[in-house]
Motif scaffolding. Sequence first.
Motif, PDB file in Angstrom:
ATOM      1  N   ASP A  27     -68.768  12.872 -48.052  1.00  0.00           N
ATOM      2  CA  ASP A  27     -68.212  13.359 -47.079  1.00  0.00           C
ATOM      3  C   ASP A  27     -67.555  14.686 -47.530  1.00  0.00           C
ATOM      4  O   ASP A  27     -67.374  15.658 -46.732  1.00  0.00           O
ATOM      5  N   ASN A  28     -67.032  14.934 -48.727  1.00  0.00           N
ATOM      6  CA  ASN A  28     -66.655  16.277 -49.076  1.00  0.00           C
ATOM      7  C   ASN A  28     -67.576  17.042 -49.302  1.00  0.00           C
ATOM      8  O   ASN A  28     -67.439  18.352 -48.563  1.00  0.00           O
ATOM      9  N   ARG A  63     -67.837  20.857 -47.190  1.00  0.00           N
ATOM     10  CA  ARG A  63     -68.408  22.263 -47.736  1.00  0.00           C
ATOM     11  C   ARG A  63     -69.428  22.626 -46.867  1.00  0.00           C
ATOM     12  O   ARG A  63     -69.433  24.230 -46.803  1.00  0.00           O
TER      13      ARG A  63
END
Length: 53
Positions: A7-8, A12
């Motif tokens: 999910d990060n 991004r």
Amino acid sequence: MNRALNDNALLRDITRLEDVEKLYKAIGVAGLYGIAIGAVWFLCVAFKAGALV
């Protein structure tokens, strides 16, 4: 509650897509300025040559 593994990475990618949109907008503005400068140059040369009289 299960979190997505990347999910990060997805967050991004969203900012990267916004950067790409800014790049497309900048390319479009530069292209329009180029066309406008070319049109003015053409009209100046045509007027000087007497083609518009």
